[in-house]
Design a protein around this motif. Structure first.
Motif, PDB file in Angstrom:
ATOM      1  N   ASN A 295      -5.977  -2.712   2.199  1.00  0.00           N
ATOM      2  CA  ASN A 295      -6.011  -3.998   1.524  1.00  0.00           C
ATOM      3  C   ASN A 295      -4.533  -4.076   1.317  1.00  0.00           C
ATOM      4  O   ASN A 295      -3.825  -3.274   0.736  1.00  0.00           O
TER       5      ASN A 295
ATOM      6  N   ASP B  56      -8.677  -9.460   3.051  1.00  0.00           N
ATOM      7  CA  ASP B  56      -8.636  -8.363   2.045  1.00  0.00           C
ATOM      8  C   ASP B  56      -8.788  -7.024   2.802  1.00  0.00           C
ATOM      9  O   ASP B  56      -8.257  -5.926   2.464  1.00  0.00           O
ATOM     10  N   ASN B  57      -9.476  -6.972   4.157  1.00  0.00           N
ATOM     11  CA  ASN B  57      -9.696  -5.903   4.940  1.00  0.00           C
ATOM     12  C   ASN B  57      -9.180  -5.897   6.040  1.00  0.00           C
ATOM     13  O   ASN B  57      -9.508  -6.464   7.181  1.00  0.00           O
TER      14      ASN B  57
END
Length: 736
Positions: free
Chosen positions: A439, A472-473
């Motif tokens: 992240n 986010d990933n």
């Protein structure tokens, strides 16, 4: 002898220069040649082809004499037009092609347009080679567009539309016809209205609009009759008869076809008469040409007889002079070739030796860096380990400036060793990027927290500005990305006091699963002078030390640039002294939820266990023995230590252990050989290499020796026990 050669050369040059001066004085002018071209065109239009060709020939000679490509092209175009009128189409095409060669050498698009259009007419309507003719029309249109000549463009479009319609390709000719209709309607030009009406009739016939088609055909026939344009009228009758036949009006179709045949026979009769006249004209023209050639030949013979003796002498002298120059050049070239070959052989041998030395130096450099890093890491492991033990066993020393200075110095020295090793690995292409999920916000926060002590020391504030559209990933080598950011942010904090540092990340592009992110590290510190900005990414270069001594190895930015190169990216810097500095780079990361889940599932988690495990430490350094033993026992593990590989084999025959921590560089028998022998006697206990060598250097040999994992000293305690627990539990699950 040299004096004679010089005298002859001067005489030769004098004769040449004199001839050139006289020739230049008698050169024709462009205006004179243009008048001849205009006169020849008018004679051709009046049907006097003999005089037109004769004047064109004179004008062509003059144009060639002054080397004017545009005028040469105009003359050849006029000659070709004469032969076209004389129904000698092959000769016409030959001279049109000559005209096109010279037109293309000029920069006059108007001439190029005319010649290309004429060649299109020849191939489409005389040779019936429509494909080739249409190519010439298209070239003519390109020329018309460049000079914005709409009238010529419309004329060429008309020809092209007619050609397309002749071969039944109405879709291709539709745009051309629309342009022609628009132009002639707007400009009120009535010269070609008959043909335009006929083409519209053909088009509407193709579209099955019989009312419009018949209207246009009748209009074309009417115009042809009014203007007595027999050729255009004949074509209109013929196309109208085809239209009537298509619509099953057989009687009218027959009547118009009969009118076409009558006109064609009439035209054919005129053509035969024209051909007869042409033959007579050609005979007279040939006789005229022979007379002119005879006069010119006599003139040439007189001139040649006057110049013959002098030219022969001059040519003989020139031939001897050229031969001597050639022989002299041949001798020099031969000597030079022999010398060059010898020099090349010598240089080749020297190059081989230099290349061999360079390879040996590279190997020695690698070995030296590896050895130095190992030798430095071993005592550093002792210093860092003992410092940590002192701080844990004597809490009252936690605030000791001396102990903290010792720990900081050891860590700083370890960072220097890692930087040098990192540069060496990048230069030897030994780094392969990993794929881990992470992240971006967490990474930035971790970097800010890790460097908070520098920020506090220099009273700096750190701000994060991260684009909300960044996923986010992300998937990529987060460790090396973090290393890039740590170097850049620590530099910004180090060279800024009582200021602000910004970490900015914006998503600039998304292509499939690839997300392109622009990262900026901006500060309002001391800045970098323009002279220094080109060299800050070189190794061991440090700038900004005029007033204060900023610590550092000078490797940070060099490592950043090289690591970004592995990501196929680059870095730029904008800076002004006393204002601040901004480093910018663009980097690609992948975003794939399925792949992220797979990566997370494959990561070994830190499995804790309340069970007491037995650990065997094989280590020859007594300080390292002490540190490793205390670290293990402090975490409630049982630990035994032996000094070398032979003692390890002895104790393994008597006792069982859950895991073995094996040093590599030991006397008597190193860690690799010890591991091989342990596996040979059937012991499957997990073996972890505990070494100061770089992991990438020994991974292959460690696997071949039967080792299960590698931990580089100095190490984090959490990392050690994470690996130990995973390997022990894995081995026990296999056994059960």
């Amino acid at each position: 002898m040299p004096l004679i050669r010089i005298t002859l050369l001067i005489v030769f040059l004098f004769n040449i220069s004199g001839t050139v001066v006289i020739a230049q004085a008698n050169l024709p002018t462009n205006s004179e040649i243009n008048k001849l071209i205009s006169k020849a065109s008018k004679l051709r239009e009046s049907g006097n082809f003999e005089k037109s060709l004769l004047i064109s020939r004179v004008a062509l000679r003059k144009a060639i004499l002054i080397k004017d490509n545009e005028l040469i092209a105009d003359n050849y175009n006029n000659v070709a037009a004469n032969y076209n009128e004389l129904i000698e189409f092959d000769k016409a095409i030959f001279y049109y092609n000559k005209a096109l060669i010279y037109a293309n050498l000029s920069e006059n698009d108007s001439v190029k347009q005319r010649v290309n259009n004429n060649l299109g007419n020849m191939y489409c309507f005389e040779k019936k080679k429509y494909e080739k003719g249409i190519l010439y029309y298209k070239k003519a249109l390109e020329c018309s567009k460049r000079i914005s000549d709409t009238s010529q463009m419309a004329f060429t479009n008309l020809n092209m539309a007619w050609a397309f319609f002749d071969i039944g390709n109405f879709k291709e000719g539709e745009d051309e016809l629309l342009f022609v209709n628009s132009y002639y309607k707007k400009n009120k030009d009535v010269t070609l209205t008959g043909i335009i009406s006929m083409l519209n009739g053909m088009y509407y016939s193709y579209k099955n609009d019989t009312e419009k088609a018949e209207k246009h055909f009748l209009e074309a026939i009417k115009i042809g009759k009014e203007r007595n344009e027999k050729s255009d009228l004949a074509v209109s009758y013929y196309e109208y008869s085809k239209f009537l036949l298509k619509n099953k009006k057989y009687k009218n179709a027959y009547e118009n076809l009969a009118l076409y045949n009558n006109l064609t026979e009439e035209l054919y009769a005129e053509e035969k008469l024209s051909k007869a006249n042409i033959e007579g004209i050609n005979l007279e023209l040939d006789e005229y040409k022979r007379t002119i050639d005879k006069i010119e030949n006599e003139k040439d013979l007189q001139y040649q007889s006057l110049k013959k003796s002098r030219i022969i002498v001059l040519l003989f002298i020139i031939a001897i002079f050229v031969l001597l120059l050639f022989l002299n050049s041949l001798i020099k070239n031969n000597r030079f070739r022999i010398k060059s070959n010898a020099d090349l052989l010598l240089a080749n041998e020297e190059l081989k030796i230099a290349n061999q030395k360079a390879q040996e130096s590279s190997i020695l450099k690698t070995q030296f860096v590896s050895t130095i890093s190992h030798e430095l890491r071993t005592p550093l492991y002792g210093v860092v380990g003992i410092t940590d033990l002192l701080l844990e066993e004597h809490k009252e020393l936690a605030s000791s400036p001396h102990l903290n200075s010792l720990k900081f110095s050891a860590r700083y020295l370890l960072s220097l060793v890692n930087d040098i090793l990192q540069i060496n690995k990048i230069e030897e292409n030994k780094i392969v990027l990993d794929n881990l999920t992470f992240n971006l916000i967490d990474e930035f926060n971790m970097i800010v927290n890790s460097l908070s002590f520098i920020a506090k020391k220099n009273n700096n504030k750190v701000f994060l500005k991260i684009d909300n559209s960044i996923p986010d990933n992300l998937i990529g080598d987060k460790l090396r990305f973090a290393q890039i950011m740590m170097n850049l942010v620590s530099n910004a904090l180090k060279f800024t006091k009582n200021g602000e540092v910004y970490l900015i990340a914006n998503q600039v592009q998304v292509v499939g699963k690839k997300h392109t992110i622009k990262v900026m590290i901006k500060d309002n510190g001391i800045g970098i002078s323009p002279l220094d900005q080109d060299k800050i990414f070189d190794k061991f270069v440090q700038v900004g030390r005029k007033q204060l001594d900023y610590q550092g190895t000078g490797l940070g930015l060099s490592i950043v640039k090289r690591l970004l190169g592995l990501f196929e990216s680059d870095i730029t810097v904008e800076s002004e002294l006393g204002v601040g500095t901004t480093f910018t780079f663009v980097i690609d990361f992948e975003c794939d939820l399925d792949k992220s889940k797979e990566i997370i599932n494959n990561i070994q988690v830190d499995l804790t266990s309340s069970q007491v495990f037995n650990v065997l430490v094989v280590e020859d350094n007594h300080i390292n023995q002490l540190i490793t033993k205390k670290t293990i026992e402090k975490n409630n593990y049982s630990c035994k230590v032996v000094d070398d590989g032979y003692k390890a084999l002895e104790i393994l025959e008597k006792e069982q252990f859950d895991v073995i921590l094996m040093d590599i560089n030991m006397p008597l028998m190193n860690g690799f050989e010890t591991s091989r022998r342990i596996r040979q006697i059937g012991i499957e206990t997990p073996i972890i290499a505990l070494t100061a060598f770089d992991k990438n250097e020994i991974t292959d040999e460690a696997i071949m020796a039967g080792m299960n994992d590698i931990i580089v000293k100095p190490f984090e305690t959490i990392q050690l026990f994470k690996v130990i627990n995973c390997l022990i539990l894995k081995s026990k699950s296999v056994v059960s």
